[in-house]
Write a protein that holds these residues in place. Structure first.
Motif, PDB file in Angstrom:
ATOM      1  N   LYS A 197     -34.272 -19.635   3.139  1.00  0.00           N
ATOM      2  CA  LYS A 197     -34.711 -20.817   1.896  1.00  0.00           C
ATOM      3  C   LYS A 197     -34.112 -22.969   2.166  1.00  0.00           C
ATOM      4  O   LYS A 197     -34.684 -22.854   1.729  1.00  0.00           O
ATOM      5  CB  LYS A 197     -33.632 -20.273   0.492  1.00  0.00           C
ATOM      6  CG  LYS A 197     -34.427 -19.399   0.361  1.00  0.00           C
ATOM      7  CD  LYS A 197     -33.570 -18.555  -1.079  1.00  0.00           C
ATOM      8  CE  LYS A 197     -34.596 -17.242  -1.790  1.00  0.00           C
ATOM      9  NZ  LYS A 197     -32.920 -16.515  -2.781  1.00  0.00           N
ATOM     10  N   GLN A 198     -32.991 -22.240   3.738  1.00  0.00           N
ATOM     11  CA  GLN A 198     -32.448 -23.210   3.278  1.00  0.00           C
ATOM     12  C   GLN A 198     -33.036 -24.092   4.596  1.00  0.00           C
ATOM     13  O   GLN A 198     -33.691 -25.412   4.386  1.00  0.00           O
ATOM     14  CB  GLN A 198     -31.310 -23.551   4.373  1.00  0.00           C
ATOM     15  CG  GLN A 198     -30.205 -24.628   4.129  1.00  0.00           C
ATOM     16  CD  GLN A 198     -28.884 -24.243   4.648  1.00  0.00           C
ATOM     17  OE1 GLN A 198     -28.602 -23.388   5.761  1.00  0.00           O
ATOM     18  NE2 GLN A 198     -27.954 -25.380   3.958  1.00  0.00           N
ATOM     19  N   VAL A 199     -34.018 -23.950   5.426  1.00  0.00           N
ATOM     20  CA  VAL A 199     -35.268 -24.656   5.760  1.00  0.00           C
ATOM     21  C   VAL A 199     -36.041 -25.487   5.502  1.00  0.00           C
ATOM     22  O   VAL A 199     -36.659 -25.576   5.286  1.00  0.00           O
ATOM     23  CB  VAL A 199     -35.522 -23.271   7.432  1.00  0.00           C
ATOM     24  CG1 VAL A 199     -36.673 -23.389   8.343  1.00  0.00           C
ATOM     25  CG2 VAL A 199     -34.340 -22.969   7.938  1.00  0.00           C
ATOM     26  N   GLU A 200     -36.262 -23.883   4.279  1.00  0.00           N
ATOM     27  CA  GLU A 200     -37.774 -24.496   3.488  1.00  0.00           C
ATOM     28  C   GLU A 200     -37.539 -25.801   2.626  1.00  0.00           C
ATOM     29  O   GLU A 200     -38.509 -26.962   2.438  1.00  0.00           O
ATOM     30  CB  GLU A 200     -38.336 -23.585   1.969  1.00  0.00           C
ATOM     31  CG  GLU A 200     -38.864 -21.741   3.590  1.00  0.00           C
ATOM     32  CD  GLU A 200     -39.864 -22.681   4.887  1.00  0.00           C
ATOM     33  OE1 GLU A 200     -40.974 -23.475   3.650  1.00  0.00           O
ATOM     34  OE2 GLU A 200     -40.165 -21.967   5.399  1.00  0.00           O
ATOM     35  N   HIS A 201     -36.183 -25.695   2.375  1.00  0.00           N
ATOM     36  CA  HIS A 201     -36.231 -27.037   1.605  1.00  0.00           C
ATOM     37  C   HIS A 201     -35.470 -28.219   2.825  1.00  0.00           C
ATOM     38  O   HIS A 201     -36.390 -29.508   2.191  1.00  0.00           O
ATOM     39  CB  HIS A 201     -34.348 -27.006   0.624  1.00  0.00           C
ATOM     40  CG  HIS A 201     -33.518 -27.538   0.211  1.00  0.00           C
ATOM     41  ND1 HIS A 201     -34.346 -28.408  -0.641  1.00  0.00           N
ATOM     42  CD2 HIS A 201     -32.405 -28.149   0.960  1.00  0.00           C
ATOM     43  CE1 HIS A 201     -33.376 -29.482  -1.046  1.00  0.00           C
ATOM     44  NE2 HIS A 201     -32.518 -29.761  -0.011  1.00  0.00           N
TER      45      HIS A 201
ATOM     46  N   THR B 118     -33.096 -34.721   7.986  1.00  0.00           N
ATOM     47  CA  THR B 118     -34.305 -34.375   9.273  1.00  0.00           C
ATOM     48  C   THR B 118     -32.848 -33.474  10.346  1.00  0.00           C
ATOM     49  O   THR B 118     -33.630 -32.578  10.989  1.00  0.00           O
ATOM     50  CB  THR B 118     -35.217 -35.034  10.221  1.00  0.00           C
ATOM     51  OG1 THR B 118     -35.663 -36.176   9.442  1.00  0.00           O
ATOM     52  CG2 THR B 118     -35.567 -34.455  11.342  1.00  0.00           C
ATOM     53  N   ARG B 119     -32.086 -34.110   9.892  1.00  0.00           N
ATOM     54  CA  ARG B 119     -30.659 -33.921  11.270  1.00  0.00           C
ATOM     55  C   ARG B 119     -30.437 -32.196  10.395  1.00  0.00           C
ATOM     56  O   ARG B 119     -29.621 -31.143  11.302  1.00  0.00           O
ATOM     57  CB  ARG B 119     -29.349 -34.338  11.340  1.00  0.00           C
ATOM     58  CG  ARG B 119     -28.264 -34.016  12.029  1.00  0.00           C
ATOM     59  CD  ARG B 119     -26.857 -34.962  11.734  1.00  0.00           C
ATOM     60  NE  ARG B 119     -27.197 -35.965  12.025  1.00  0.00           N
ATOM     61  CZ  ARG B 119     -27.145 -37.047  11.232  1.00  0.00           C
ATOM     62  NH1 ARG B 119     -26.466 -36.922   9.774  1.00  0.00           N
ATOM     63  NH2 ARG B 119     -27.095 -38.489  11.404  1.00  0.00           N
ATOM     64  N   SER B 120     -30.095 -32.252   9.398  1.00  0.00           N
ATOM     65  CA  SER B 120     -29.138 -30.765   8.423  1.00  0.00           C
ATOM     66  C   SER B 120     -30.722 -29.805   8.555  1.00  0.00           C
ATOM     67  O   SER B 120     -30.507 -28.993   9.147  1.00  0.00           O
ATOM     68  CB  SER B 120     -29.689 -31.225   7.468  1.00  0.00           C
ATOM     69  OG  SER B 120     -28.648 -32.099   6.724  1.00  0.00           O
ATOM     70  N   LEU B 121     -32.266 -29.816   8.537  1.00  0.00           N
ATOM     71  CA  LEU B 121     -33.199 -29.454   9.287  1.00  0.00           C
ATOM     72  C   LEU B 121     -33.023 -28.501  10.493  1.00  0.00           C
ATOM     73  O   LEU B 121     -32.906 -27.680  10.883  1.00  0.00           O
ATOM     74  CB  LEU B 121     -34.665 -29.760   9.104  1.00  0.00           C
ATOM     75  CG  LEU B 121     -35.848 -28.941   9.491  1.00  0.00           C
ATOM     76  CD1 LEU B 121     -35.884 -27.720   8.502  1.00  0.00           C
ATOM     77  CD2 LEU B 121     -37.423 -30.119   9.539  1.00  0.00           C
ATOM     78  N   HIS B 122     -32.685 -29.565  11.492  1.00  0.00           N
ATOM     79  CA  HIS B 122     -32.403 -29.333  12.485  1.00  0.00           C
ATOM     80  C   HIS B 122     -31.895 -28.430  12.950  1.00  0.00           C
ATOM     81  O   HIS B 122     -31.254 -27.165  13.408  1.00  0.00           O
ATOM     82  CB  HIS B 122     -31.763 -30.200  14.097  1.00  0.00           C
ATOM     83  CG  HIS B 122     -32.342 -29.740  15.176  1.00  0.00           C
ATOM     84  ND1 HIS B 122     -31.065 -30.138  15.410  1.00  0.00           N
ATOM     85  CD2 HIS B 122     -32.988 -29.684  16.485  1.00  0.00           C
ATOM     86  CE1 HIS B 122     -31.751 -29.204  17.164  1.00  0.00           C
ATOM     87  NE2 HIS B 122     -32.708 -29.970  17.825  1.00  0.00           N
ATOM     88  N   SER B 123     -30.574 -28.167  12.315  1.00  0.00           N
ATOM     89  CA  SER B 123     -29.355 -27.973  12.750  1.00  0.00           C
ATOM     90  C   SER B 123     -29.558 -26.180  12.099  1.00  0.00           C
ATOM     91  O   SER B 123     -29.172 -25.072  12.095  1.00  0.00           O
ATOM     92  CB  SER B 123     -27.913 -27.821  11.561  1.00  0.00           C
ATOM     93  OG  SER B 123     -26.979 -27.289  11.554  1.00  0.00           O
ATOM     94  N   ALA B 124     -30.478 -26.206  11.356  1.00  0.00           N
ATOM     95  CA  ALA B 124     -30.936 -24.729  10.174  1.00  0.00           C
ATOM     96  C   ALA B 124     -31.439 -24.284  10.396  1.00  0.00           C
ATOM     97  O   ALA B 124     -32.116 -23.063  10.635  1.00  0.00           O
ATOM     98  CB  ALA B 124     -31.294 -25.491   8.620  1.00  0.00           C
ATOM     99  N   MET B 125     -32.440 -24.817  12.016  1.00  0.00           N
ATOM    100  CA  MET B 125     -33.945 -23.958  12.766  1.00  0.00           C
ATOM    101  C   MET B 125     -32.575 -23.500  13.098  1.00  0.00           C
ATOM    102  O   MET B 125     -32.993 -22.033  13.995  1.00  0.00           O
ATOM    103  CB  MET B 125     -34.712 -24.842  12.997  1.00  0.00           C
ATOM    104  CG  MET B 125     -35.222 -25.792  11.392  1.00  0.00           C
ATOM    105  SD  MET B 125     -36.941 -26.031  12.192  1.00  0.00           S
ATOM    106  CE  MET B 125     -37.637 -25.276  12.706  1.00  0.00           C
TER     107      MET B 125
END
Length: 453
Positions: free
Chosen positions: A189-193, A142-149
C-alpha cells in the motif's frame, strides 16, 4: 521552440501512458542535481565562495592565491554539472510528445552559443522559487518511493524463503507467517501511495519541461555570476574579458597563472584586459560545442577532474590517499589510545616510497638531538602539528566529502549544496602537500616516541 520549452507544463494533459514510471528515479536524481546547483548560485553562497572559501589557508597555500584561477575552476565545475543534468534531460526529452522538449539539446546549444537573450530567464523572480519548491516536493516523494520499494524487495525475498520453508515442511511458526503477511500488505500500500504522489505518476512532458526551464535559468545565473569565465554569454560579459583558452590549458602551471607583469596589474579576481596574451595562463572556460553536447556525460565531473597535471596531488592520483593520511594523523594526535601499532604501520605503508624516505631521513636527524632536548621536543612538535593540521584538515575533509557526494552516493537523492574541487586536495601542489604531510608525520613520531619513553 524556446517559449514552449519555458512553460511546457501548461500544455494540455498527455495520456497516462506517457508517465515516467521507472524513469522517475533517473529524473529525481537529475532534479536533485539541479536543486543543488540552483542553491549553490545564491547570493549568499557566491559571497561565501568569494570571501571565505577561496581565502582559506589550505586553498590559498596548496591550490592557488589567485582568485581568478579559483573562480574559473568553480565556474568550470558548476558548468559541467549543469551539462550533465542537461544531457539527462535531453535524453528524456527525446521520449516526449512536445517537439520543443524532444529537441531540448538544440535549445540548450542555442543558449550556449549566445543565440538566446538570457536576461529573460530570471533567477530571483517570484516564479522560480515556486518551481524549485515543486521540484523539492517531487524529490521528497520519489525518495520515499525508492525507500519503500527497497523495503518491499526485502520482504518479497523473505516471502520466497518462507514459501521454500513451507514446501520443505520447516517449522517456521504461524505467528511469524501472519506478521510477514501484514508487513507485505502494508508496504504494498505504501508503494502504491508513493507512486501516485511522486514523479512515477507524473507525465514525461511535464517533468522534462520543469527541468528544462530550470536548466535554462541556472545557465543564465551561471553567466551572471561567472560571466567573465564562460564564453558566449551574450548579456553579462564586461567589455573586458579573460583570455579564451581551452580546458586543457587550465593546469599548465598551477602555482603560476599570470606573467609577472600582468599579475602586478591585477589585484582582484574578475575580467582581464583584452590586450592580455593567451600565454599568461589566464583562463576563460569554453562552453562545449554544439556537437559535443551529444557526447556521453554520465561520468560527471571527469573532464574537469582529468585536467589536473602530474604536479598536483590529484594528477598524481593521490588525493584520496593523502586525505586519509591527514585524517589518520588527526586521530593519532587527538586520540592516540585508539590507534594501534598495526594501524600506524598500515598508514605508513600507504605513503609513496619517496615520502617514506623523506620521513625516515628527517626522523634520523631528530633522534640525534633527542637526548639534548627531551620532553621539550615533544611539546614543540605538538604545537607545530596542531598548526599544520589547522589548515590541512579542512582540505582533507572536503576531499572526502567531494568524493562521497560525487562518487559514492550517486544512488541517493541529495539536494544539499555540494563541495567544489577547488576546496579539495585534487588541485593542490604535490610538492607542498607532501612537505606538509612529512612535517606532520615527523612531528607525530617525535611526540609518540617521547611520550612512550
Amino acid at each position: 521552440m524556446v517559449v514552449a520549452t519555458m512553460a511546457p507544463w501548461r500544455h494540455k494533459a498527455v495520456p497516462e501512458a506517457n508517465t515516467l514510471g521507472i524513469l522517475a528515479f533517473d529524473a529525481g536524481k537529475t532534479m536533485c542535481s539541479l536543486i543543488s546547483l540552483y542553491h549553490s548560485l545564491s547570493d549568499e553562497e557566491i559571497t561565501k565562495l568569494r570571501t571565505e572559501v577561496i581565502k582559506t589557508k589550505g586553498v590559498t597555500y596548496l591550490n592557488s592565491q589567485h582568485e581568478c584561477f579559483l573562480l574559473n575552476l568553480a565556474a568550470a565545475e558548476r558548468l559541467e554539472e549543469l551539462d550533465t543534468a542537461a544531457d539527462t534531460v535531453s535524453r528524456l526529452g527525446r521520449k516526449c510528445s512536445d517537439p520543443s522538449l524532444s529537441q531540448f539539446d538544440l535549445v540548450y546549444a542555442d543558449h550556449k552559443v549566445g543565440l538566446i537573450d538570457l536576461r529573460k530567464l530570471g533567477y530571483s523572480t517570484r516564479n522560480t522559487p515556486k518551481i524549485i519548491s515543486k521540484m523539492e516536493k517531487f524529490v521528497s516523494s520519489t525518495r520515499s518511493l525508492h525507500s519503500a520499494m527497497e523495503n518491499m524487495a526485502e520482504l518479497e525475498t523473505s516471502e520466497k524463503k518462507r514459501q521454500h520453508w513451507k514446501a520443505n515442511n520447516y517449522n517456521y511458526g504461524k505467528h511469524n507467517f501472519e506478521h510477514l503477511n501484514e508487513q507485505i500488505g502494508y508496504h504494498r500500500k505504501q508503494v502504491e501511495h508513493y507512486k501516485e504522489v511522486s514523479l512515477w505518476n507524473q507525465s514525461l512532458d511535464k517533468t522534462v519541461g520543469i527541468m528544462a526551464k530550470v536548466i535554462c535559468i541556472v545557465y543564465a545565473r551561471l553567466c551572471c555570476v561567472f560571466g567573465a569565465y564562460i564564453s558566449n554569454c551574450n548579456c553579462y560579459n564586461d567589455s573586458n574579458c579573460c583570455c579564451l583558452l581551452e580546458h586543457r590549458e587550465l593546469y599548465k602551471k598551477n602555482n603560476c597563472l599570470y606573467e609577472e607583469s600582468l599579475y602586478k596589474r591585477v589585484t582582484r579576481s574578475g575580467p582581464i584586459p583584452k590586450g592580455s596574451n593567451n600565454k599568461t595562463g589566464v583562463i576563460r572556460f569554453l562552453n562545449h560545442d554544439v556537437g559535443e553536447f551529444d557526447k556521453p556525460m554520465s561520468s560527471g565531473n571527469n573532464r574537469v577532474l582529468r585536467l589536473a597535471p602530474p604536479s598536483t596531488v590529484g594528477g598524481a592520483g593521490l588525493a584520496a590517499r593523502y586525505a586519509e593520511v591527514v585524517l589518520f594523523a588527526e586521530r593519532c594526535l587527538r586520540a592516540p589510545a585508539t590507534v594501534g601499532e598495526e594501524a600506524r604501520e598500515a598508514m605508513y605503508e600507504m605513503l609513496p616510497e619517496g615520502v617514506r624516505r623523506k620521513v625516515g631521513a628527517k626522523l634520523r636527524g631528530r633522534w640525534r638531538r633527542e637526548e639534548e632536548e627531551g620532553e621539550a621536543l615533544a611539546e614543540g612538535w605538538r604545537d607545530a602539528v596542531e598548526e599544520l593540521l589547522e589548515w590541512l584538515l579542512p582540505v582533507a575533509h572536503d576531499t572526502v566529502q567531494w568524493r562521497a557526494e560525487r562518487l559514492m552516493e550517486k544512488a541517493r537523492f541529495e539536494t544539499r549544496t555540494t563541495a567544489l574541487l577547488l576546496q579539495t586536495l585534487h588541485y593542490s601542489d604535490l610538492e607542498k602537500t607532501e612537505a606538509a604531510i612529512v612535517e606532520v608525520l615527523v612531528g607525530l613520531s617525535c611526540i609518540y616516541r617521547c611520550e612512550r619513553r
